[in-house]
Design an enzyme around this catalytic site. Structure first.
Site, PDB file in Angstrom:
ATOM      1  N   HIS A  80      -4.902   9.345  -1.261  1.00 18.61           N
ATOM      2  CA  HIS A  80      -3.722   8.530  -1.600  1.00 18.61           C
ATOM      3  C   HIS A  80      -3.492   8.521  -3.105  1.00 18.61           C
ATOM      4  CE1 HIS A  80      -3.517   5.892   2.305  1.00 18.61           C
ATOM      5  NE2 HIS A  80      -2.876   7.033   2.430  1.00 18.61           N
ATOM      6  N   ARG A 111      12.022 -11.122  15.546  1.00 23.25           N
ATOM      7  CA  ARG A 111      10.583 -11.502  15.557  1.00 23.25           C
ATOM      8  C   ARG A 111       9.733 -10.610  16.459  1.00 23.25           C
ATOM      9  NH1 ARG A 111      12.416 -17.100  15.486  1.00 23.25           N
ATOM     10  NH2 ARG A 111      12.406 -17.749  13.314  1.00 23.25           N
ATOM     11  N   GLU A 153      -5.711  15.981   9.419  1.00 22.29           N
ATOM     12  CA  GLU A 153      -6.091  14.768  10.160  1.00 22.29           C
ATOM     13  C   GLU A 153      -6.839  15.142  11.452  1.00 22.29           C
ATOM     14  OE1 GLU A 153      -5.584  11.763   8.853  1.00 22.29           O
ATOM     15  OE2 GLU A 153      -3.716  11.757   7.695  1.00 22.29           O
ATOM     16  N   HIS A 198      -8.949   9.332   2.525  1.00 23.44           N
ATOM     17  CA  HIS A 198      -7.652   8.734   2.187  1.00 23.44           C
ATOM     18  C   HIS A 198      -7.659   8.014   0.835  1.00 23.44           C
ATOM     19  CE1 HIS A 198      -6.641   9.850   6.214  1.00 23.44           C
ATOM     20  NE2 HIS A 198      -5.470   9.257   6.184  1.00 23.44           N
ATOM     21  N   ARG A 212     -12.541   0.665  11.995  1.00 20.84           N
ATOM     22  CA  ARG A 212     -11.278   1.413  11.911  1.00 20.84           C
ATOM     23  C   ARG A 212     -11.103   2.059  10.535  1.00 20.84           C
ATOM     24  NH1 ARG A 212      -5.260   0.070  14.313  1.00 20.84           N
ATOM     25  NH2 ARG A 212      -4.285   1.911  13.385  1.00 20.84           N
ATOM     26  N   HIS A 260       1.184  14.310   2.556  1.00 21.79           N
ATOM     27  CA  HIS A 260       0.113  13.357   2.879  1.00 21.79           C
ATOM     28  C   HIS A 260      -1.137  14.075   3.420  1.00 21.79           C
ATOM     29  CE1 HIS A 260      -1.864   9.717   4.252  1.00 21.79           C
ATOM     30  NE2 HIS A 260      -1.972  10.260   5.452  1.00 21.79           N
ATOM     31  N   LYS A 316      -9.168   8.473  18.304  1.00 20.10           N
ATOM     32  CA  LYS A 316      -8.495   7.346  17.634  1.00 20.10           C
ATOM     33  C   LYS A 316      -8.428   6.128  18.558  1.00 20.10           C
ATOM     34  CE  LYS A 316      -5.021   5.694  14.595  1.00 20.10           C
ATOM     35  NZ  LYS A 316      -4.026   5.943  13.581  1.00 20.10           N
ATOM     36  N   LYS A 355      -0.368   0.751  13.451  1.00 17.87           N
ATOM     37  CA  LYS A 355      -0.147   0.450  12.033  1.00 17.87           C
ATOM     38  C   LYS A 355       1.266   0.878  11.661  1.00 17.87           C
ATOM     39  CE  LYS A 355      -4.665   0.668   9.788  1.00 17.87           C
ATOM     40  NZ  LYS A 355      -5.476   1.425   8.810  1.00 17.87           N
ATOM     41  N   GLU A 399      -8.745  -3.467  11.897  1.00 17.84           N
ATOM     42  CA  GLU A 399      -9.541  -2.901  10.795  1.00 17.84           C
ATOM     43  C   GLU A 399     -10.410  -3.926  10.081  1.00 17.84           C
ATOM     44  OE1 GLU A 399      -7.687   0.379   8.651  1.00 17.84           O
ATOM     45  OE2 GLU A 399      -8.770  -0.256   6.859  1.00 17.84           O
ATOM     46  N   ASN A 449      -9.958   6.305   7.598  1.00 17.36           N
ATOM     47  CA  ASN A 449      -9.468   6.553   6.238  1.00 17.36           C
ATOM     48  C   ASN A 449     -10.327   7.564   5.482  1.00 17.36           C
ATOM     49  OD1 ASN A 449      -7.089   4.963   5.664  1.00 17.36           O
ATOM     50  ND2 ASN A 449      -8.378   3.243   6.259  1.00 17.36           N
TER      51      ASN A 449
END
Ligand code: NAD
Ligand code: GLY
Length: 371
Positions: free
Chosen positions: A254, A123, A187, A250, A243, A268, A229, A145, A239, A247
């Site tokens: 993506h 957990r 990036e 992206h 945030r 990527h 960042k 993330k 987000e 992206n």
């Protein structure tokens, strides 16, 4: 050269990012300094393990850690349920308890996979990131993330799980293949385009030298990206709005990446470069910015050798507009089937634009694919 520290201010979940040379050899003392206890499980892909594990292992041992290495196969295909489940089983069979720390040694693939494992094992276990790609040092290792991919798309299964520490060793970049370094640079440019126009200019003057091995310049770039960042993540950890700026490029990117099949044909960061160029073209279509600005963005990407049109699609044909739109609608930022894009009024003036018109996106994609 000294080590620079960037603090990520998240209350009880705050942590430092250390940026500098030689940090792999001091991993043990830094991990000890943030209070991690003796048992570590280090996750690395096969290539990174071969090159960097001996040094890291030596440092961990000399700081009194008992560390086991779990190797995963190289590449995006490791962000899968199969590899994830194997990783959990292996960690459990090696023997862990609530005081164990999971350490990700590698690029964004290892960081996302090991971070997600750390978030669910018993957990939730402590987690440390040792990013070894430029992309991971400036982006994926910071902000908590974690995710794996599913048949429905990229990063759709995951958790927010902040690390206790990020160690960005600039010397690790010296063994990184040039194409991977460049992909990470997309990036880096992203932060300039989002809200740091002065940094964008600085990159236009210094980026190529940083990419050619000037570690001082690279240190400046990595630290500036981490500050950018950290600022955004501290303001909007989960987000709910701001945030999403991270992206930029992206949603388009993506879609190209998914259509290329995650087989190394389109990396990527390369997909993000294409996506950022198209996001600026779309901003021009909507009258938000000028052709001159979109050309400046494309020129900065091209100047270092990044793609701006979908020329890199691996062994697959150039994707159709319909296929790309279907992918874009499945993006995590989509709400009720409507696409959210990050658009820009200029360089360093990005904003979140929900509810974007499909007809207009179709027109921009058709234009981009016809180049
Ligand atoms: P990667 O982890 O696959 O690393 C790229 C390649 O470089 C791999 O083949 C690896 O073996 C090799 N490598 C890594 N470090 C090396 C070194 N120092 N020397 C030699 N070889 C080295 O890819 P990446 O570009 O680092 O990360 C991409 C992933 O990051 C994607 O899955 C993307 O979704 C994810 N990502 C996550 C976030 C986030 O916030 N969590 C942000 C951006 C990207
Ligand atoms: N790379 C996007 C984010 O961390 O939010």
């Amino acid at each position: 050269m000294t080590t620079e520290t960037v603090h990520v201010d998240l209350g009880a979940r705050s942590y430092d990012i250390l940026i500098g040379p030689g940090l792999l050899d001091k991993a043990g003392e830094h991990i000890r300094a943030v209070g991690c206890q003796d048992r570590l499980i280090v996750v690395a892909d096969a290539a990174v393990a071969d090159i960097h594990w001996p040094r890291v292992s030596k440092s961990l041992k000399s700081s009194g850690f008992r560390a086991d290495l779990i190797k995963i196969p190289q590449g995006e295909s490791s962000k899968s349920f199969q590899t994830f489940s194997k990783l959990l089983d292996e960690a459990l069979s090696l023997g862990i308890d609530r005081r164990t720390t999971i350490v990700a040694l590698g690029g964004g693939v290892v960081g996302d996979l090991a971070g997600f494992a750390a978030s669910v094992l018993l957990r939730g276990l402590n987690f440390v990131q040792i990013p070894t790609t430029l992309l991971a040092q400036v982006d994926s290792s910071v902000g908590g993330k974690t995710a794996i991919n599913s048949a429905a798309g990229k990063n759709l299964v995951g958790a927010f799980h902040q690390p206790k520490l990020v160690l960005a060793d600039l010397n690790a970049l010296e063994t990184l293949p040039k194409r991977e370094l460049l992909a990470g640079y997309a990036e880096v440019l992203k932060y300039g385009l989002i809200n740091r126009p002065t940094f964008f200019e600085w990159l236009n003057n210094n980026g190529a030298a940083a990419l050619s091995g000037d570690l001082k310049l690279m240190a400046t770039a990595v630290a500036e990206c981490c500050r950018a960042k950290a600022e955004i993540v501290a303001a909007d950890e989960r987000e709910s709005n701001q945030r999403a700026l991270l992206n930029l490029g992206h949603t388009f990117g993506h879609a190209f990446e998914a259509e290329a099949g995650y087989d190394g044909g389109l990396l990527h960061g390369e997909a993000v470069a294409i996506g950022m160029a198209i996001a600026f073209q779309h901003s021009v279509r909507l009258g938000l910015t000028t052709n001159e600005v979109a050309n400046q963005v494309a020129d900065s990407l091209k100047a270092v050798g990044l793609p701006v049109i979908p020329e890199l699609t691996g062994n697959r044909p150039i994707p159709s507009v319909d296929a790309l739109l279907t992918r874009m609608k499945a993006d995590k930022k989509s709400l009720d089937g409507k696409i959210t894009l990050i658009l820009a009024r200029g360089i360093g003036e990005a904003f979140v634009s929900p509810d974007c018109e499909i007809k207009q996106i179709r027109a921009t994609l058709s234009q981009a694919l016809s180049v």
